[in-house]
Motif scaffolding. Structure first.
Motif, PDB file in Angstrom:
ATOM      1  N   ARG A  38       0.883  -1.189  -0.050  1.00 12.85           N
ATOM      2  CA  ARG A  38      -0.146  -0.119  -0.108  1.00 12.85           C
ATOM      3  C   ARG A  38       1.003   1.325   0.066  1.00 12.85           C
ATOM      4  NH1 ARG A  38      -5.097  -0.804  -1.460  1.00 12.85           N
ATOM      5  NH2 ARG A  38      -6.372   0.915  -0.942  1.00 12.85           N
ATOM      6  N   GLU A 119       7.903  -8.118   3.605  1.00 11.64           N
ATOM      7  CA  GLU A 119       7.176  -6.946   4.217  1.00 11.64           C
ATOM      8  C   GLU A 119       5.927  -7.155   5.218  1.00 11.64           C
ATOM      9  OE1 GLU A 119       8.154  -3.498   4.142  1.00 11.64           O
ATOM     10  OE2 GLU A 119       6.171  -2.761   4.891  1.00 11.64           O
ATOM     11  N   THR A 123       5.888  -6.804   9.193  1.00  8.45           N
ATOM     12  CA  THR A 123       5.159  -6.076   9.681  1.00  8.45           C
ATOM     13  C   THR A 123       4.217  -6.577  11.052  1.00  8.45           C
ATOM     14  OG1 THR A 123       5.178  -4.638   7.892  1.00  8.45           O
ATOM     15  CG2 THR A 123       3.325  -4.149   9.296  1.00  8.45           C
ATOM     16  N   SER A 147      -5.795  -7.741   3.573  1.00  9.33           N
ATOM     17  CA  SER A 147      -4.866  -7.166   2.978  1.00  9.33           C
ATOM     18  C   SER A 147      -3.521  -8.077   3.007  1.00  9.33           C
ATOM     19  CB  SER A 147      -4.297  -5.686   3.716  1.00  9.33           C
ATOM     20  OG  SER A 147      -3.916  -6.166   5.226  1.00  9.33           O
ATOM     21  N   GLY A 148      -2.430  -7.559   2.581  1.00 11.17           N
ATOM     22  CA  GLY A 148      -1.195  -8.284   2.742  1.00 11.17           C
ATOM     23  C   GLY A 148      -0.922  -8.583   4.110  1.00 11.17           C
ATOM     24  N   VAL A 149      -0.783  -7.585   4.840  1.00 16.12           N
ATOM     25  CA  VAL A 149      -0.470  -7.503   6.059  1.00 16.12           C
ATOM     26  C   VAL A 149      -1.370  -8.356   6.996  1.00 16.12           C
ATOM     27  CG1 VAL A 149      -0.137  -6.257   8.341  1.00 16.12           C
ATOM     28  CG2 VAL A 149       0.638  -5.364   6.145  1.00 16.12           C
ATOM     29  N   GLY A 169     -13.564  -5.562   3.391  1.00 18.57           N
ATOM     30  CA  GLY A 169     -14.856  -4.719   2.634  1.00 18.57           C
ATOM     31  C   GLY A 169     -15.767  -5.560   1.951  1.00 18.57           C
ATOM     32  N   LYS A 173     -14.315 -11.661   1.160  1.00 16.79           N
ATOM     33  CA  LYS A 173     -13.005 -11.408   1.851  1.00 16.79           C
ATOM     34  C   LYS A 173     -12.999 -11.839   3.211  1.00 16.79           C
ATOM     35  CE  LYS A 173     -10.835  -7.546  -0.557  1.00 16.79           C
ATOM     36  NZ  LYS A 173     -10.049  -5.895  -0.029  1.00 16.79           N
ATOM     37  N   ARG A 188     -16.816  -3.783   6.655  1.00 18.80           N
ATOM     38  CA  ARG A 188     -16.747  -2.336   7.136  1.00 18.80           C
ATOM     39  C   ARG A 188     -17.649  -1.553   6.204  1.00 18.80           C
ATOM     40  NH1 ARG A 188     -13.160   1.099   3.483  1.00 18.80           N
ATOM     41  NH2 ARG A 188     -12.267  -0.211   1.900  1.00 18.80           N
ATOM     42  N   ILE A 234      -0.572   1.252  12.549  1.00 16.68           N
ATOM     43  CA  ILE A 234       0.404   1.004  11.521  1.00 16.68           C
ATOM     44  C   ILE A 234      -0.040   1.702  10.340  1.00 16.68           C
ATOM     45  CG2 ILE A 234       1.327  -1.095  12.572  1.00 16.68           C
ATOM     46  CD1 ILE A 234      -0.196  -2.586  10.121  1.00 16.68           C
ATOM     47  N   MET A 237      -5.457   4.814   6.951  1.00 21.24           N
ATOM     48  CA  MET A 237      -6.200   4.833   5.952  1.00 21.24           C
ATOM     49  C   MET A 237      -7.679   5.630   6.254  1.00 21.24           C
ATOM     50  SD  MET A 237      -5.617   1.240   4.038  1.00 21.24           S
ATOM     51  CE  MET A 237      -6.034   0.202   5.212  1.00 21.24           C
ATOM     52  N   SER A 259       3.572   2.720  15.054  1.00 18.29           N
ATOM     53  CA  SER A 259       4.853   1.953  14.497  1.00 18.29           C
ATOM     54  C   SER A 259       4.935   1.928  12.901  1.00 18.29           C
ATOM     55  CB  SER A 259       4.680   0.519  15.171  1.00 18.29           C
ATOM     56  OG  SER A 259       5.475  -0.405  14.406  1.00 18.29           O
ATOM     57  N   LEU A 261       7.700   0.269   9.990  1.00 20.13           N
ATOM     58  CA  LEU A 261       8.965  -0.468   9.792  1.00 20.13           C
ATOM     59  C   LEU A 261       9.752   0.087   9.024  1.00 20.13           C
ATOM     60  CD1 LEU A 261      10.014  -3.361  10.099  1.00 20.13           C
ATOM     61  CD2 LEU A 261       8.678  -3.984   7.965  1.00 20.13           C
TER      62      LEU A 261
HETATM   63  N1  NAP Z   1       3.373   0.841   9.914  1.00 20.61           N
HETATM   64  C1  NAP Z   1       3.998  -0.060   9.179  1.00 20.61           C
HETATM   65  O1  NAP Z   1       5.273  -0.283   9.298  1.00 20.61           O
HETATM   66  C2  NAP Z   1       3.147  -0.490   8.010  1.00 20.61           C
HETATM   67  C3  NAP Z   1       3.894  -1.881   7.236  1.00 20.61           C
HETATM   68  C4  NAP Z   1       3.088  -2.265   6.332  1.00 20.61           C
HETATM   69  C5  NAP Z   1       1.842  -1.788   5.965  1.00 20.61           C
HETATM   70  N2  NAP Z   1       1.372  -0.910   6.699  1.00 20.61           N
HETATM   71  C6  NAP Z   1      -0.085  -0.170   6.440  1.00 20.61           C
HETATM   72  O2  NAP Z   1      -0.878  -1.514   6.635  1.00 20.61           O
HETATM   73  C7  NAP Z   1      -2.040  -1.522   5.659  1.00 20.61           C
HETATM   74  C8  NAP Z   1      -2.010  -2.759   4.729  1.00 20.61           C
HETATM   75  O3  NAP Z   1      -0.777  -2.621   3.946  1.00 20.61           O
HETATM   76  P1  NAP Z   1      -0.833  -3.735   2.795  1.00 20.61           P
HETATM   77  O4  NAP Z   1       0.155  -3.318   1.846  1.00 20.61           O
HETATM   78  O5  NAP Z   1      -1.014  -5.201   3.374  1.00 20.61           O
HETATM   79  O6  NAP Z   1      -2.446  -3.374   2.118  1.00 20.61           O
HETATM   80  P2  NAP Z   1      -3.254  -3.879   0.937  1.00 20.61           P
HETATM   81  O7  NAP Z   1      -2.930  -5.393   0.651  1.00 20.61           O
HETATM   82  O8  NAP Z   1      -2.895  -2.977  -0.326  1.00 20.61           O
HETATM   83  O9  NAP Z   1      -4.828  -3.913   1.459  1.00 20.61           O
HETATM   84  C9  NAP Z   1      -5.265  -2.762   1.868  1.00 20.61           C
HETATM   85  C10 NAP Z   1      -6.837  -2.921   2.138  1.00 20.61           C
HETATM   86  O10 NAP Z   1      -7.131  -1.990   3.177  1.00 20.61           O
HETATM   87  C11 NAP Z   1      -8.639  -1.812   2.957  1.00 20.61           C
HETATM   88  N3  NAP Z   1      -8.932  -0.510   2.949  1.00 20.61           N
HETATM   89  C12 NAP Z   1      -8.576   0.510   1.952  1.00 20.61           C
HETATM   90  N4  NAP Z   1      -9.083   1.623   2.493  1.00 20.61           N
HETATM   91  C13 NAP Z   1      -9.736   1.603   3.472  1.00 20.61           C
HETATM   92  C14 NAP Z   1     -10.000   2.408   4.439  1.00 20.61           C
HETATM   93  N5  NAP Z   1     -10.276   3.710   4.251  1.00 20.61           N
HETATM   94  N6  NAP Z   1     -10.723   1.874   5.642  1.00 20.61           N
HETATM   95  C15 NAP Z   1     -10.342   0.836   6.071  1.00 20.61           C
HETATM   96  N7  NAP Z   1      -9.739  -0.139   5.158  1.00 20.61           N
HETATM   97  C16 NAP Z   1      -9.357   0.364   3.799  1.00 20.61           C
HETATM   98  C17 NAP Z   1      -8.985  -2.278   1.525  1.00 20.61           C
HETATM   99  O11 NAP Z   1      -9.671  -3.722   2.004  1.00 20.61           O
HETATM  100  P3  NAP Z   1     -11.073  -3.868   2.449  1.00 20.61           P
HETATM  101  O12 NAP Z   1     -11.872  -3.039   1.421  1.00 20.61           O
HETATM  102  O13 NAP Z   1     -11.432  -5.287   2.468  1.00 20.61           O
HETATM  103  O14 NAP Z   1     -11.356  -3.362   3.556  1.00 20.61           O
HETATM  104  C18 NAP Z   1      -7.537  -2.534   0.899  1.00 20.61           C
HETATM  105  O15 NAP Z   1      -7.772  -3.718   0.177  1.00 20.61           O
HETATM  106  C19 NAP Z   1      -1.697  -0.087   4.991  1.00 20.61           C
HETATM  107  O16 NAP Z   1      -2.350   0.799   5.618  1.00 20.61           O
HETATM  108  C20 NAP Z   1      -0.452   0.059   4.900  1.00 20.61           C
HETATM  109  O17 NAP Z   1       0.097   1.513   4.801  1.00 20.61           O
HETATM  110  C21 NAP Z   1       2.027  -0.206   7.771  1.00 20.61           C
END
Ligand code: NAP
Length: 324
Positions: A38, A119, A123, A147-149, A169, A173, A188, A234, A237, A259, A261
């Protein structure tokens, strides 16, 4: 080498750029696959710049073969099949990365599967087990469960003995999350998750919440946490501003932990990767934990791959194969 370059209109091009050379503590990897996160979508839009010193090329993980090793490294040799956590540079044919961020691909699996792991498992592991200190039997909520995470975190919760509740969503899923090991879920787009998550906690309160949504979920998250509960934030969104009743934090002795990473020092990332190698890689080798691949694109089709992730329709990872 070739890499994905972002132009002034945020369009993506697979084109020639200078190749990196490994520093003394680094390994040079010839990339065969990389996966989308993401954060890449935000970086492309200019909202998530790479940390100082990191490659300006997108891409937070990859799998490939070791092509060269720096003089201070000792863990890998040329030809080893590896996957790596990157601060940037994964959308390319070659990347240089600190050896502490590199792991063998578990069980000699494919490069496509290897690219899905670093990743999201780093995470999920970091935030559930190191930051929130999740214990067996504790109850967890995972937002964006598909999501991936989320798909990595569900499998870790199941494998390490913590029941988990997800939000996602669509009904499909949520069904996929339950198939992976989640105990229950909430759509959601069908109102607040509060009631269903409260039923899941059976009045005892939730112990740990892994939340990439932020503002819009904060109040319900804090209401659901039980005594000594931990919320690990983390992502944002759902916005970065919220109003909360601080008395809830005091009375329930809650902890809210922010947090990231990517910006951590290489030494901290090396600790996370070493724990993955010891605790999680054997479970991937045995098949108990799996890489979850939604779709694979050749990297030349990076625009299509990004559009698919942005659609919110994916379950698990979108991977790009790199052939050179
Ligand atoms: N802090 C860190 O170190 C770290 C590291 C990695 C990832 N992350 C965060 O973890 C999250 C997941 O990452 P990813 O790469 O695994 O994501 P991803 O596979 O792209 O999946 C993200 C999913 O989040 C949901 N989403 C989108 N907009 C949203 C909203 N406004 N409210 C609630 N849900 C929403 C959607 O699924 P649904 O429609 O099914 O809800 C979307 O498919 C991201 O926010 C990313 O920035 C943080």
């Amino acid at each position: 080498m070739k890499a994905v370059v972002i132009d002034d209109e945020q369009k993506l091009h697979w084109q020639d750029v200078d190749a990196p050379t490994p520093g003394a503590d680094e390994v040079l990897i010839k990339i065969h696959a990389t996966a989308i996160n993401r954060a890449d979508l935000m970086q492309r839009k200019g909202f998530y710049p790479p940390p100082p010193g990191a490659s300006t090329i997108m891409g937070l993980e990859c799998a490939g073969e070791v092509a060269a090793v720096g003089e201070n490294t000792s863990k890998f040799k040329v030809g080893d099949r590896v996957c790596a956590l990157l601060a940037g540079g994964g959308y390319a044919e070659i990347v240089a990365v600190h050896e502490g961020s590199v792991l063998p691909i578990p069980g000699g699996d494919t490069f496509i599967h290897g690219a899905c792991l670093p990743e999201v498992f780093a995470t999920a592991w970091l935030n559930l087990f190191i930051e929130a200190k999740l214990q067996p039997g504790e109850k967890v909520i995972l937002h964006a469960g598909a999501s991936g995470v989320g798909t990595a975190a569900i499998q870790l919760c199941k494998s390490f003995g913590s029941p988990c509740f997800v939000t996602a969503g669509t009904a499909a899923k949520i069904a996929a999350c339950i198939e992976l090991g989640a105990n229950a879920g909430s759509n959601r787009h069908e109102g607040s998750f509060f009631e269903k998550a409260d039923d899941f906690s059976a009045g005892a309160g939730i112990d740990v919440i892994l939340d990439p949504v932020g503002g819009s979920y904060l109040e319900d998250n804090l209401k659901l946490l039980g005594l000594n509960g931990r919320l690990v934030l983390i992502g944002l969104m759902g916005g970065n501003v919220a109003q909360i009743n601080l008395a809830m934090l005091l009375m329930k002795r809650l902890r809210v932990i922010g947090s990231t990473l990517r910006t951590r020092p290489v030494e901290e990332k090396a600790v996370v990767m070493a724990q993955l190698l010891e605790k999680v890689w054997p479970k991937i080798e045995s098949g108990e934990i799996k890489p979850i691949v939604d779709t694979v694109f050749p990297i030349e089709e990076v625009e299509k791959a990004h559009a698919l992730v942005e659609s919110d329709e994916t379950i698990g990872k979108v991977v790009m194969s790199v052939q050179s």
